[in-house]
Each structure stands twice: as C-alpha cells, then as structure tokens.
Design an enzyme around this catalytic site. Structure first.
Site, PDB file in Angstrom:
ATOM      1  N   LYS A 145       3.399   3.807  18.921  1.00 30.58           N
ATOM      2  CA  LYS A 145       3.505   5.185  18.435  1.00 30.58           C
ATOM      3  C   LYS A 145       3.833   6.135  19.589  1.00 30.58           C
ATOM      4  O   LYS A 145       4.602   7.089  19.424  1.00 30.58           O
ATOM      5  CB  LYS A 145       2.210   5.590  17.734  1.00 30.58           C
ATOM      6  CG  LYS A 145       2.020   4.834  16.410  1.00 30.58           C
ATOM      7  CD  LYS A 145       0.606   4.937  15.897  1.00 30.58           C
ATOM      8  CE  LYS A 145       0.448   4.166  14.576  1.00 30.58           C
ATOM      9  NZ  LYS A 145      -0.971   3.985  14.236  1.00 30.58           N
ATOM     10  N   THR A 164       0.820  -1.209   0.000  1.00 32.27           N
ATOM     11  CA  THR A 164       0.000   0.000   0.000  1.00 32.27           C
ATOM     12  C   THR A 164       0.857   1.263   0.000  1.00 32.27           C
ATOM     13  O   THR A 164       0.678   2.145  -0.836  1.00 32.27           O
ATOM     14  CB  THR A 164      -0.882   0.023   1.276  1.00 32.27           C
ATOM     15  OG1 THR A 164      -1.333  -1.299   1.520  1.00 32.27           O
ATOM     16  CG2 THR A 164      -2.056   0.943   1.110  1.00 32.27           C
TER      17      THR A 164
END
Lengths: 430, 430
Positions: free
Chosen positions: A206, A14
């Site tokens: 994250k 992607t």
C-alpha cells in the site's frame, strides 16, 4: 451519448458481492447522478452452483473469463478477483480492448501499477484503484485531486487493519500478541495465514501505491524498508506508554531534496499525534503538505461494503468520463526520477531498550558508544531488570541518521543485549 | 485545445495571496498535470498602492471589478473577496459570461448556493467551492466523489476552528472562556468581532453547505438549530470530563425516513469518539454512510495556505474540465425534497445539570417530571453544591425526543434551577 453503462464484474467474493449490492440498491441515485442506468451484465465466478444472496439474474454468471473480456458490449471491467498474474493479465486485456478498468487489487497495483497506468494512458482508458488502499477511505482521490495543488512532504499511514487491531487489543486489553491475533482471526480481521499482515508486506504494498502517487515518482516494493510486528519485545508497549508513546505499525514515506524514504515498521507514535488514537481495525492516513500542513483521513480499511463503496465511486467516475467521452485523460507518468535516500540521510529519533549487567562503569561505556557515532542522547533512564545483577536501560536519542542508529545498535551488542529498538514519530511536524 | 488558462482573481487578502503564491510556486507541477500553464492575468485589490509580497507583475492589479468581469480573455474567476451581495453578484456575472468560478465564500454558498449552482448548470459552467468549508480538508470533493456511491446517514463536524481552539484551551489549560477567547484573538484565530464564530452562525452556514450536498436536498440557514458557546455553564467542561465526555461545538446533520435535522450547538462528545480528540484550531468532519460506516477527515480549517490549497485544487479541476471541454457537467439539482424533522422526532440522549434545594422529596419530584413526559433516565448523580442547603443534580437521559427534553426542562423550572443542558453524541453509531 450512451444510454446505459454495462459492467463486467470479475469476482463475486466479499468485495464483488458488496459492489453488486450497492449498484442494485443505488440505481435511483446513480441515474440521478449520471442520467443513465448502470448495469452488471456479466459476472465471473468460480462455481456456478454456489448459492448467492445477490438478486442478479443467474444468466449473468460465467466461469469463463474470456466471455467477459471478449464481450465488446461491456464498457467497464471491475477486477475484484484477487491474485496477481491472472488479475494483471485480465486488466491488460480489458485496457487493450479499450474498456475502463476499476480494481481493488493492491498486489497488482503495487507490482505493476506503473506499467498498467502507462498502458491505460496509451489506450486512453481509465484505470481507477481507490479501493486498493485503505478500503473505505478516499485517499487516492484526495492525493490526486484534493491535494493536487500541494507539494506533499510526508505521509504516514496505519494502512493495515489486522495489525492495528492486534496492537489495540495488546494495549487496551493487555492481551498477548498470540491472543490478540487469535481474536483478530476469530473476528475475520486476520486471514488463516496472517504473515503478509504481521510481517508488513501488505502495508508495504500500500505504501508503494501511496508514495508513487504522492511524490509522482516510481517506487518499488524493494525500496520499502520493512520490519514486522514480531520485532516487538515483551513489555515494550507498556514502557512506550510510560514515555507517552503508542506503538503503531506505521507506513511512512518522506521526501526532501535528498530523495524519498519509505518504510513500514512498528514505531513509537507520540500520544498527542492523531495517528496514536486510531484504534481497532480502523485505518488512517496522515499527510503533511507544504501548503496545507497536516491533514488526516480516517475510516474503515477493509470490509465488504466499505471497500465496495470505493469501487463503486470509481465506477461512477469511470461512467462519467465515458459519458462525457473524456476517459483516459489523466496524466499518470511520473514527474520525478526515483531517488531513494541512503540510510545515512534518513533522520529520526530512536528509542533503544537494553539489558546490561549492573556493574560500575557500564553506563559510561554505553553512552560512549553513542558519542563515538556522534549520536546525542535526549534521555537515559535506568530501570530495575527482572534478574538480579542486571539493569534495564531505556535511551532516547535526539534526531540521528538511521545509519548512526544501526551502527550504535551494532556496537552495543558487545556491552549490552538490545531488547528492542524503534523509531519515534509524531513529536514534531515533518 | 487551449494553450493557456487565464485566471482573474477577485481579492488579494489572506486567501488570495496564498492562491497567488501556490500558483506561482507550482507552475511546473501544474504544467505536468494539465499540459498548459495557468496564469493569473488580473487581480482585484482595494488599494493599488499597498505593498505586496507577491511577485505578480504590478500591471495585473486593478481596483475596478468590471475590468475583470468584462474581460472575455479570462477563463476562470476566483472569488476570494468575501462579503455577501457583492461577491454573489460577481459570481453571477462571471457565470453569465460563461466563465468557470471558484469561490471560498461560505456566506454566499450557504445563502445562495442552490441558486448559483442552478445558474452554473444552466450556463454549463463549473462552480467549485471546496474552500468554503473546512479550509484545507477536501470534504466537498469527498462527499461529491469519494462517497458518491454511498447513502450518507449522518455527518458531524467540528467546522469552526475558533470555538474549537477556545474549548481546547478551556479544557487542557483550564482557561476561562474570556482568557481563551483573548488568546484566540491574539493568535489571529478569532476576529475582532467573534460573534459569528462563538454564536455558531459561521458553523451553521457550513452545515447548510455540507447538509445540502450530503443529502442532495435544499437546506436553508433557518433550518439549522443553533446554540452558541455562551450557553456553556461554569464548570460544565469539568463535570462533562468526569462522565467521560468532551465538550465540543458540533455541527450535526442527520437523515432518516422522517426527514433531516441540522444543528450547531455545544454537545458532550463521548471521549472514545474520534471527534473528541480533535483539538486546537483543527477541523474535522465525521461521516456515517450506510455502506462505508464511519469515516473522518481531519485538517486545518482555515489559514492562508491551507485554504488556498483547496482553492487551487478547485482551479485545477476547473482547468481540466475546460481543457477537456466538459465544464458544467455536474448535476447539482437536489434529488430529494426538503423535509425538516419536527422536534418530536429528533432523538438523542441528554445531559441535564440542575441546582435544587436539598429537601426531602425533591429527587422524587424531579424524577417524576421526567416520567411525566415519558423520558427515562440512565443515571442520576447528586453532588454537593457550593451553597449549603442546596444540591446539584446531574441527570443523563436515555434516548428521548428533543420535544421531551424541552418539555422536561420547561417543567423542571418550577422545582429546580437548570444550570445547563446538552445533547450527548458519539456513544453509539448513528
């Protein structure tokens, strides 16, 4: 000065396809910005026979990673293959060969970021990773440059699009968790196995990356307190709404003289806070700095082109540094020692929802539990419960330590059944 | 390599004091980031005898600008003195003397930005101006670097804190314009003469700077269509709210193959759009890029420390470039020719509010006016007017050109009195 920059692309999924598309479509802009063309010379793919939409010359494709890592004519390696160990070793090889590296890999950066950035410093190579957190939002750059002059005191992020999409559907369309998750899967926002998203691991990784950078210190994955979405009780979103809160999966990172605290959990965000209105699959990172006060960056957290935009912005920065021969000049070493705050020094307001037998004296007993632990209450609301003879209590505390909160929850178990409990955020500035 | 960076500070007002404070408080962080100390060596002030909170050595102060501009030991000049011609000529002198320049001056950058950036390129000097737009928000950097790889198609900004504060007070506290303005003045958000803010000139200057950068083209102040807050009619905010809109002073800049259009005016922003919930004195810039889709940056638009944060971030970038000897390597020349769209090719939905005599056939006459100009209507709502025998009409158009909108408004004047008219924004992606 070089008259061309050659790129080796590891991965054509992607994000990789998006990178190829943007680099091809923006050749003129890149040439204007950099003065030289930027060309993808080699691409690592899994299957040479798969049909691709890209207009790249088929000869650039290879299934042999060494053909790319050992190619001394390549200036920059772009790692968008995913996975952990393989990607880490590819990044290492590239840096050791003196190449610049751009990665979108949060798993690798969360686990090996400090090590790899150190290696990049030693090798005088760039290692950029903007796309690893919040796809289309330039948050790494903002922390490194835009707020370089500020001292960041807290950072809260909606950094997982899947869980934010699910919570939005649950709130606005009154979907069940299962139905919202199914919708997220159908739209491609959730993976076949959504556990890393809904259990908070993706967001925790994250937050490791953002906290390390924001506070210039090492933060490890095990430092992050994680509670997943499954802890959310039936009807909690509606009750939260009655009290002026929106349930959000929030990664939170705070620093004061006692150290840092990092968590990912469902929190009740005051509706007036900008994060409360970040909906659907969007991400946002809210930053509080000593000088700047409040700032927020909002945008797409994932997707082929948004993420590829961040990768290509990193590629441009790496190209510029190569052309100017100033690559690898960032200081990545942590400025501060890693000091994680104990539970007894993490303060917040809490929301407790309890089910009790509707008997004389039960409220007195419950509130006594709070005072026993020095936890003062802001409000206590009794609501009818579904079952006759029972009552539901919603208690909002003043600021108490997480230790107090846990002690209270623990002791309450004898008198009441605790339906759910959340931290409250966004009511006052950090 | 230099072992110290010396700064000359032009101006010690709100922003200048903030810059001095941050540079002093963050010496350790700066030394960690840059490896060398950054020191303010000279400061231009108006009055040597004024008492200052700063802990700077009094000998650094001077009232003679030439003592600073002619000092060859200074590496970077920070212009926070304000004004236009004096500041412009100081920036010119500094660049001609080979110094890096950091400015917070939107007036100068809007009027002379292209000229000064060209001079900086020629002189191989840095000219940074992050603080000139939206004080604490790193928008210039995001457009230059973070979204460097994208093609920006539109940019909408709440870039004037004063007007946003006034509109917020008018909406949430139902204050009159005058009362809200008085409150803004009392809190220091509005200047003694608020006309540059409320008439849209301040925002227009910022839009010149942002549009030039976002579209890599020259944009002049006279290219910006400006309507001030005074055009807002009584009761318009409330009616807008009934239709699901929030009135905002929005700077808008769009680009397609026909050219660019830039405007600053009160618009009706769909409540679902992130800009609609930017309240009080906060600023926000919403960007739409081909690849990234929607992003928004939110934060304080003014104030001593937020603005100083941006200035110091620029100082750090300029220091880094000086230390690496890569100053002045940005490409600032416009990539595209300046093509401003004619009114006939600027499309939007419009909101028209009319007062008519409540007579047979009046609605037919009104709607005929729209169809005469090929303007199709999305909805027409008749409301009671205050005065008997009159009716109020609210008409929402489909997307029509600004020319059609103006022609309709013009022709309507014969049949109805036009109370107000606004562009509608935020309903669909740009």
């Amino acid at each position: 000065m070089k008259n061309e920059i050659s790129i080796g692309l590891l991965g054509m999924g992607t994000v990789g396809s998006g990178v190829a598309t943007i680099l091809q479509q923006h050749q003129d802009d890149l040439r204007h910005k950099l003065g030289v063309p930027v060309t993808i010379k080699k691409v690592l793919v899994k299957d040479l026979n798969k049909e691709r939409l890209s207009s790249l010359d088929p000869v650039v494709f290879t299934t042999d990673i060494h053909e790319i890592l050992d190619d001394s004519s390549l200036d920059i390696i772009v790692e968008v293959m995913g996975g952990i160990e393989g990607a880490k070793s590819a990044i290492e090889s590239a840096l050791k060969a003196g190449k610049g590296v751009v990665t979108a890999n949060k798993d690798v950066m969360a686990q090996y970021g400090h090590e790899l950035l150190k290696l990049a410093d030693e090798q005088k190579c760039d290692l950029f990773y903007e796309a690893s957190v919040a796809g289309g939002i330039p948050i790494i750059r903002t922390l490194e440059d835009g707020l370089a002059s500020d001292r960041i005191t807290s950072l809260m992020g909606i950094v997982n699009g899947t869980t934010n999409f699910i919570l939005t559907k649950m709130k606005t369309d009154h979907m069940s968790y299962e139905a919202a998750l199914a919708e997220a899967t159908r739209l491609g926002y959730a993976e076949a196995d959504p556990s890393a998203d809904v259990d908070g691991l993706d967001a925790a990784r994250k937050m490791v990356i953002l906290s390390s950078l924001a506070f210039s210190t090492e933060v490890h994955l095990e430092d992050v307190l994680v509670r997943g979405m499954k802890e959310i009780g039936d009807g909690d979103l509606e009750i939260a709404a009655e009290f002026g809160y929106t349930m959000k999966m929030v990664g939170s990172s705070k620093k004061d003289e006692d150290g840092i605290e990092v968590s990912v959990e469902p929190v009740l965000m005051a509706n007036s806070h900008p994060l409360a209105s970040v909906n659907n699959e969007f991400n946002a990172v809210y930053i509080h700095g000593d000088a700047v006060g409040e700032t927020m960056l909002y945008g797409p957290g994932a997707g082929s082109l948004p993420t590829a935009t961040s990768v290509v912005s990193d590629i441009i920065a790496a190209c510029r540094n190569l052309l100017l021969e100033v690559n690898g000049k960032r200081v990545h070493s942590a400025q501060h020692e890693r000091v994680i705050k104990p539970e007894s020094r993490r303060y917040a307001k809490y929301f407790h929802r309890l089910l009790v037998n509707d008997e004389v004296g039960v409220l007195a007993k419950i509130t006594a539990t709070y005072s026993n632990h020095g936890a003062s209450l802001q409000s206590v609301i009794q609501r009818p419960a579904e079952k006759a003879g029972q009552a539901e209590l919603v208690l909002l505390t003043h600021r108490i330590s997480r230790q107090q909160h846990l002690d209270v929850i623990n002791e309450l178990a004898g008198t009441a059944s605790v339906i759910s409990h959340y931290r409250i955020e966004g009511e006052e500035t950090a």
